[in-house]
Design an enzyme around this catalytic site. Structure first.
Site, PDB file in Angstrom:
ATOM      1  N   GLU A  68       0.813  -1.207   0.000  1.00 53.08           N
ATOM      2  CA  GLU A  68       0.000   0.000   0.000  1.00 53.08           C
ATOM      3  C   GLU A  68       0.851   1.263   0.000  1.00 53.08           C
ATOM      4  O   GLU A  68       0.472   2.278  -0.578  1.00 53.08           O
ATOM      5  CB  GLU A  68      -0.951  -0.006   1.203  1.00 53.08           C
ATOM      6  CG  GLU A  68      -1.965  -1.136   1.165  1.00 53.08           C
ATOM      7  CD  GLU A  68      -2.716  -1.201  -0.151  1.00 53.08           C
ATOM      8  OE1 GLU A  68      -3.092  -0.143  -0.698  1.00 53.08           O
ATOM      9  OE2 GLU A  68      -2.926  -2.318  -0.653  1.00 53.08           O
ATOM     10  N   HIS A  71       1.643   2.046  -3.584  1.00 50.51           N
ATOM     11  CA  HIS A  71       0.535   2.759  -4.231  1.00 50.51           C
ATOM     12  C   HIS A  71       0.568   4.242  -3.860  1.00 50.51           C
ATOM     13  O   HIS A  71       0.479   5.119  -4.724  1.00 50.51           O
ATOM     14  CB  HIS A  71      -0.805   2.175  -3.775  1.00 50.51           C
ATOM     15  CG  HIS A  71      -1.187   0.887  -4.428  1.00 50.51           C
ATOM     16  ND1 HIS A  71      -1.184   0.700  -5.787  1.00 50.51           N
ATOM     17  CD2 HIS A  71      -1.627  -0.287  -3.886  1.00 50.51           C
ATOM     18  CE1 HIS A  71      -1.596  -0.535  -6.055  1.00 50.51           C
ATOM     19  NE2 HIS A  71      -1.862  -1.150  -4.926  1.00 50.51           N
TER      20      HIS A  71
END
Length: 274
Positions: A68, A71
């Site tokens: 994450e 991202h």
């Protein structure tokens, strides 16, 4: 897996600067991974299975956080400064939108069946980002992190550097690599709601994107429903083991890693004896 839709801009650009210091939560998880990894390597723990369980679980959560983070960091450099203010760059899993999807479900799937469930949920404000390539790269950054993690886990195997590596640690790395490879394959599927679809979505027409958007919440559920079909499940794991084999990890090593990980189950002791 990052949920990367648009949302209202709750943070003006002038207030988008957030705290980027590494979260104590992440440091604690990393410390558990390091200490239990040392325990598996040295045989210090009285229960090898418990040490493997804690090591692999902590390492899996670390990989979810890095997925994450990739991202969010890519989105930041692509123009979405809001990810900073939301705390996504601190590597704190508690900052993700859904704790259930981010950490709990992926860990439960590992415990129950040894499958790398795509986890995590960060919201990217897509209207701040220009250029289709940037949108695709943001989606690709997460699963590419799993690919990199798998490469690190399997490095002793494909570098023929296993001399001196204790058998339990070797098995634990094999199982951890299985989780990373399965997560990468699942994430790269071009299914709405997964990163694979996020990679191709910017290149689709507005009509197709509008029609597919309502299916996004059900994409992952559909994938796992299909994996319950024995033929599809066998095909999927054949692909996973094929990748692992190319990286030097045998199916037996990955299986024994899962066997040690699920230490609470009754086994015939074959892997322990190995």
């Amino acid at each position: 897996m990052g949920f990367q839709g648009s949302q209202n801009r709750s943070h003006p650009r002038s207030h988008d600067r957030g705290d980027r210091r590494i979260s104590p939560v992440f440091i604690g998880i990393f410390a558990v991974m390091a200490v239990t990894g040392w325990a598996v390597w040295t045989g210090y723990s009285t229960s090898t299975g418990l040490a493997v369980f804690l090591f692999v679980t902590a390492a899996w959560i670390v990989s979810l956080c890095l997925h994450e983070y990739a991202h969010a960091r890519t989105a930041l450099h692509s123009g979405d400064l809001s990810v900073d203010a939301k705390g996504y760059l601190t590597l704190n899993p508690l900052k993700y939108t859904h704790a259930l999807l981010s950490i709990i479900l992926p860990v439960l799937f590992v415990i129950m069946g040894g499958l790398g469930l795509p986890g995590g949920a960060v919201y990217i404000e897509r209207d701040r980002i220009e250029g289709r390539w940037r949108h695709s790269l943001i989606s690709a950054a997460g699963p590419l992190t799993n690919v990199a993690f798998a490469a690190v886990c399997t490095a002793p195997f494909w570098m023929n550097a296993l001399d001196g590596v204790p058998i339990p640690f070797r098995f634990a790395l094999g199982f951890l690599a299985l989780l990373q490879v399965s997560a990468a394959i699942l994430n790269f599927l071009p299914v709405p709601g997964l990163d694979g679809y996020g990679i191709i979505e910017p290149w689709l027409s507005h009509r197709i994107r509008r029609e597919v958007a309502p299916l996004a919440p059900f994409g992952l559920l559909a994938v796992f429903a299909l994996l319950w079909i024995p033929e599809i499940n066998a095909y999927f794991f054949d692909a996973v083991y094929g990748v692992l084999s190319a990286l030097g990890v045998s199916e037996l090593e990955a299986y024994c890693g899962r066997d040690l990980y699920q230490f609470w189950q009754d086994t015939n002791g074959f892997c322990q004896a190995s």
